[in-house]
Design a protein around this motif. Structure first.
Motif, PDB file in Angstrom:
ATOM      1  N   GLY A   1       0.891  -1.205  -0.032  1.00  0.00           N
ATOM      2  CA  GLY A   1      -0.074   0.101  -0.106  1.00  0.00           C
ATOM      3  C   GLY A   1       0.841   1.210  -0.042  1.00  0.00           C
ATOM      4  O   GLY A   1       0.338   2.196   0.466  1.00  0.00           O
ATOM      5  N   GLY A   2       2.070   1.125  -0.396  1.00  0.00           N
ATOM      6  CA  GLY A   2       2.934   2.237  -0.368  1.00  0.00           C
ATOM      7  C   GLY A   2       4.618   1.759  -0.050  1.00  0.00           C
ATOM      8  O   GLY A   2       4.514   0.713   0.404  1.00  0.00           O
ATOM      9  N   LEU A   3       5.406   2.492  -0.145  1.00  0.00           N
ATOM     10  CA  LEU A   3       6.712   2.302   0.199  1.00  0.00           C
ATOM     11  C   LEU A   3       7.042   2.476   1.733  1.00  0.00           C
ATOM     12  O   LEU A   3       6.569   3.344   2.407  1.00  0.00           O
ATOM     13  N   GLY A   4       7.667   1.381   2.264  1.00  0.00           N
ATOM     14  CA  GLY A   4       7.766   1.348   3.613  1.00  0.00           C
ATOM     15  C   GLY A   4       9.091   0.509   4.051  1.00  0.00           C
ATOM     16  O   GLY A   4       9.584  -0.319   3.117  1.00  0.00           O
ATOM     17  N   LEU A   5       9.283   0.424   5.442  1.00  0.00           N
ATOM     18  CA  LEU A   5      10.432  -0.477   5.716  1.00  0.00           C
ATOM     19  C   LEU A   5       9.974  -1.438   6.942  1.00  0.00           C
ATOM     20  O   LEU A   5       8.949  -1.034   7.605  1.00  0.00           O
ATOM     21  N   ARG A   6      10.314  -2.456   6.918  1.00  0.00           N
ATOM     22  CA  ARG A   6       9.841  -3.480   7.766  1.00  0.00           C
ATOM     23  C   ARG A   6      10.551  -3.142   9.190  1.00  0.00           C
ATOM     24  O   ARG A   6      11.629  -2.482   9.204  1.00  0.00           O
ATOM     25  N   ASP A   7       9.913  -3.578  10.304  1.00  0.00           N
ATOM     26  CA  ASP A   7      10.583  -3.498  11.657  1.00  0.00           C
ATOM     27  C   ASP A   7      12.084  -4.317  11.628  1.00  0.00           C
ATOM     28  O   ASP A   7      11.965  -5.468  11.112  1.00  0.00           O
ATOM     29  N   ARG A   8      12.942  -3.677  12.201  1.00  0.00           N
ATOM     30  CA  ARG A   8      14.210  -4.464  12.229  1.00  0.00           C
ATOM     31  C   ARG A   8      15.157  -4.033  13.438  1.00  0.00           C
ATOM     32  O   ARG A   8      14.471  -3.179  14.143  1.00  0.00           O
ATOM     33  N   GLY A   9      16.141  -4.629  13.651  1.00  0.00           N
ATOM     34  CA  GLY A   9      16.983  -4.304  14.691  1.00  0.00           C
ATOM     35  C   GLY A   9      17.857  -2.756  14.457  1.00  0.00           C
ATOM     36  O   GLY A   9      17.950  -2.492  13.248  1.00  0.00           O
ATOM     37  N   GLY A  10      18.502  -2.349  15.612  1.00  0.00           N
ATOM     38  CA  GLY A  10      19.319  -1.136  14.922  1.00  0.00           C
ATOM     39  C   GLY A  10      20.661  -1.401  14.647  1.00  0.00           C
ATOM     40  O   GLY A  10      21.079  -2.489  14.446  1.00  0.00           O
ATOM     41  N   VAL A  11      21.215  -0.089  14.494  1.00  0.00           N
ATOM     42  CA  VAL A  11      22.469  -0.239  13.746  1.00  0.00           C
ATOM     43  C   VAL A  11      23.528  -0.630  14.727  1.00  0.00           C
ATOM     44  O   VAL A  11      24.405  -1.503  14.513  1.00  0.00           O
ATOM     45  N   SER A  12      23.588  -0.527  16.094  1.00  0.00           N
ATOM     46  CA  SER A  12      24.325  -0.993  17.047  1.00  0.00           C
ATOM     47  C   SER A  12      24.349  -2.635  17.168  1.00  0.00           C
ATOM     48  O   SER A  12      25.361  -3.495  17.103  1.00  0.00           O
ATOM     49  N   GLU A  13      22.955  -3.273  17.108  1.00  0.00           N
ATOM     50  CA  GLU A  13      22.769  -4.671  17.015  1.00  0.00           C
ATOM     51  C   GLU A  13      23.542  -5.331  15.645  1.00  0.00           C
ATOM     52  O   GLU A  13      23.823  -6.265  15.568  1.00  0.00           O
ATOM     53  N   THR A  14      23.519  -4.416  14.264  1.00  0.00           N
ATOM     54  CA  THR A  14      24.059  -4.792  13.255  1.00  0.00           C
ATOM     55  C   THR A  14      25.520  -4.958  13.507  1.00  0.00           C
ATOM     56  O   THR A  14      25.991  -5.846  13.137  1.00  0.00           O
ATOM     57  N   VAL A  15      26.246  -4.000  14.346  1.00  0.00           N
ATOM     58  CA  VAL A  15      27.663  -3.982  14.389  1.00  0.00           C
ATOM     59  C   VAL A  15      28.054  -5.347  15.078  1.00  0.00           C
ATOM     60  O   VAL A  15      29.007  -5.991  14.831  1.00  0.00           O
ATOM     61  N   GLN A  16      27.268  -5.504  16.202  1.00  0.00           N
ATOM     62  CA  GLN A  16      27.495  -6.613  17.086  1.00  0.00           C
ATOM     63  C   GLN A  16      27.397  -7.863  16.280  1.00  0.00           C
ATOM     64  O   GLN A  16      28.218  -8.859  16.387  1.00  0.00           O
ATOM     65  N   VAL A  17      26.232  -8.060  15.349  1.00  0.00           N
ATOM     66  CA  VAL A  17      26.201  -9.298  14.618  1.00  0.00           C
ATOM     67  C   VAL A  17      27.619  -9.629  13.721  1.00  0.00           C
ATOM     68  O   VAL A  17      28.024 -10.629  13.769  1.00  0.00           O
ATOM     69  N   VAL A  18      27.765  -8.508  12.905  1.00  0.00           N
ATOM     70  CA  VAL A  18      28.903  -8.558  12.149  1.00  0.00           C
ATOM     71  C   VAL A  18      30.152  -8.972  12.865  1.00  0.00           C
ATOM     72  O   VAL A  18      31.131 -10.007  12.489  1.00  0.00           O
ATOM     73  N   ALA A  19      30.455  -8.427  14.148  1.00  0.00           N
ATOM     74  CA  ALA A  19      31.552  -8.842  14.953  1.00  0.00           C
ATOM     75  C   ALA A  19      31.746 -10.316  15.328  1.00  0.00           C
ATOM     76  O   ALA A  19      32.785 -10.957  15.302  1.00  0.00           O
ATOM     77  N   TYR A  20      30.483 -10.620  15.932  1.00  0.00           N
ATOM     78  CA  TYR A  20      30.435 -11.950  16.690  1.00  0.00           C
ATOM     79  C   TYR A  20      30.331 -13.099  15.423  1.00  0.00           C
ATOM     80  O   TYR A  20      30.749 -14.163  15.628  1.00  0.00           O
ATOM     81  N   ALA A  21      29.855 -12.430  14.466  1.00  0.00           N
ATOM     82  CA  ALA A  21      29.674 -13.788  13.247  1.00  0.00           C
ATOM     83  C   ALA A  21      31.215 -14.061  12.769  1.00  0.00           C
ATOM     84  O   ALA A  21      31.514 -14.940  12.088  1.00  0.00           O
ATOM     85  N   SER A  22      32.231 -13.049  12.970  1.00  0.00           N
ATOM     86  CA  SER A  22      33.482 -13.462  12.510  1.00  0.00           C
ATOM     87  C   SER A  22      34.449 -14.431  13.358  1.00  0.00           C
ATOM     88  O   SER A  22      35.498 -14.762  12.909  1.00  0.00           O
ATOM     89  N   SER A  23      33.620 -15.202  14.454  1.00  0.00           N
ATOM     90  CA  SER A  23      34.266 -15.950  15.041  1.00  0.00           C
ATOM     91  C   SER A  23      34.899 -16.921  14.532  1.00  0.00           C
ATOM     92  O   SER A  23      36.227 -17.291  14.754  1.00  0.00           O
ATOM     93  N   PRO A  24      34.820 -17.737  13.207  1.00  0.00           N
ATOM     94  CA  PRO A  24      35.395 -18.964  12.762  1.00  0.00           C
ATOM     95  C   PRO A  24      36.716 -18.234  12.078  1.00  0.00           C
ATOM     96  O   PRO A  24      37.609 -18.973  11.994  1.00  0.00           O
ATOM     97  N   MET A  25      36.873 -16.922  11.811  1.00  0.00           N
ATOM     98  CA  MET A  25      38.095 -16.358  11.251  1.00  0.00           C
ATOM     99  C   MET A  25      39.345 -16.383  12.408  1.00  0.00           C
ATOM    100  O   MET A  25      40.345 -16.521  11.863  1.00  0.00           O
ATOM    101  N   ALA A  26      39.012 -16.740  13.506  1.00  0.00           N
ATOM    102  CA  ALA A  26      40.012 -16.825  14.644  1.00  0.00           C
ATOM    103  C   ALA A  26      40.929 -18.008  14.193  1.00  0.00           C
ATOM    104  O   ALA A  26      42.023 -18.276  14.827  1.00  0.00           O
ATOM    105  N   LEU A  27      40.305 -19.060  13.690  1.00  0.00           N
ATOM    106  CA  LEU A  27      40.960 -20.371  13.163  1.00  0.00           C
ATOM    107  C   LEU A  27      41.606 -20.234  11.706  1.00  0.00           C
ATOM    108  O   LEU A  27      42.163 -21.340  11.133  1.00  0.00           O
ATOM    109  N   GLY A  28      41.318 -19.479  10.916  1.00  0.00           N
ATOM    110  CA  GLY A  28      41.414 -19.211   9.569  1.00  0.00           C
ATOM    111  C   GLY A  28      42.628 -18.542   9.246  1.00  0.00           C
ATOM    112  O   GLY A  28      43.058 -18.271   8.016  1.00  0.00           O
ATOM    113  N   GLY A  29      43.717 -18.193   9.924  1.00  0.00           N
ATOM    114  CA  GLY A  29      44.878 -17.525   9.918  1.00  0.00           C
ATOM    115  C   GLY A  29      46.084 -18.463   9.009  1.00  0.00           C
ATOM    116  O   GLY A  29      46.592 -17.850   8.042  1.00  0.00           O
TER     117      GLY A  29
END
Length: 202
Positions: A113-141
């Motif tokens: 019924g028009g252009l809109g955005l779905r509800d979602r988490g905030g920017v700080s949550e996005t930063v945290q997810v990006v950081a914690y999702a990198s966990s496997p790379m500690a073993l990838g050196g």
């Protein structure tokens, strides 16, 4: 991670515990450990992952390190390590998180019924997810292309799981949101793309 004050435990023990929980129980880790406005522990975590990756890389392939101090390879490696920890990791996290934020917003666009955005988490949550999702790379050196590609693939999966849990997007929208930051942060930043090209003989 799940029963700590402020979203996650602090200190070295907290980093190790968070790392293990993200790898083994990612949905629980993201659901209970990511809290609005609590980015500092995520930055510390991302730096720790980058430090572990760099140490593994230096230890397995010292010839690949740039020669910063011609008279001393050891000193050159120390300088590279410090640059990664003090500069590259924080900048890389925020750049990847910026791309992720834009991707999440674009993936949240809907026409109902028009252009809109779905509800979602905030920017700080996005930063945290990006950081914690990198966990496997500690073993990838270590300079083992198969290992690095495997770690990068799992990091991308964790990013998908984290975005799905925190932002509540559908599977297709979550993939669209996760692919750009995964490609930049893990593919380029952690040299997973280069490892894949080595495997493919490109």
């Amino acid at each position: 991670m799940s029963d700590s004050a402020g979203g996650r435990p602090r200190g070295l023990r907290g980093i190790v515990r968070t790392w293990g929980e993200v790898l083994v129980r990612p949905r629980r880790a993201f659901a209970n450990g990511v809290t609005p406005g609590d980015q500092a522990p995520a930055l510390t975590f991302a730096v720790a992952v980058a430090a572990a990756f760099t140490l593994g890389w230096i230890g397995s392939d010292p010839a690949a390190m740039p020669v910063v101090v011609p008279s001393s390879r050891l000193l050159s490696e120390a300088v590279v390590f410090l640059v990664v920890v003090a500069l590259a990791a924080p900048v890389g996290l925020h750049l990847t998180a910026a791309v992720a934020t834009v991707s999440v917003v674009l993936a949240s666009v809907e026409f109902d019924g028009g252009l809109g955005l779905r509800d979602r988490g905030g920017v700080s949550e996005t930063v945290q997810v990006v950081a914690y999702a990198s966990s496997p790379m500690a073993l990838g050196g270590p300079a083992i292309p198969e290992l690095r590609v495997l770690c990068g693939a799992y990091a991308a999966v964790l990013l998908f799981v984290g975005f799905r849990e925190i932002h509540g997007l559908g599977p297709v929208r979550t993939v669209a949101a996760a692919l750009p930051p995964a490609a930049l942060g893990y593919g380029v930043g952690y040299r997973v793309v280069a490892a894949a090209r080595t495997l493919l003989g490109a």
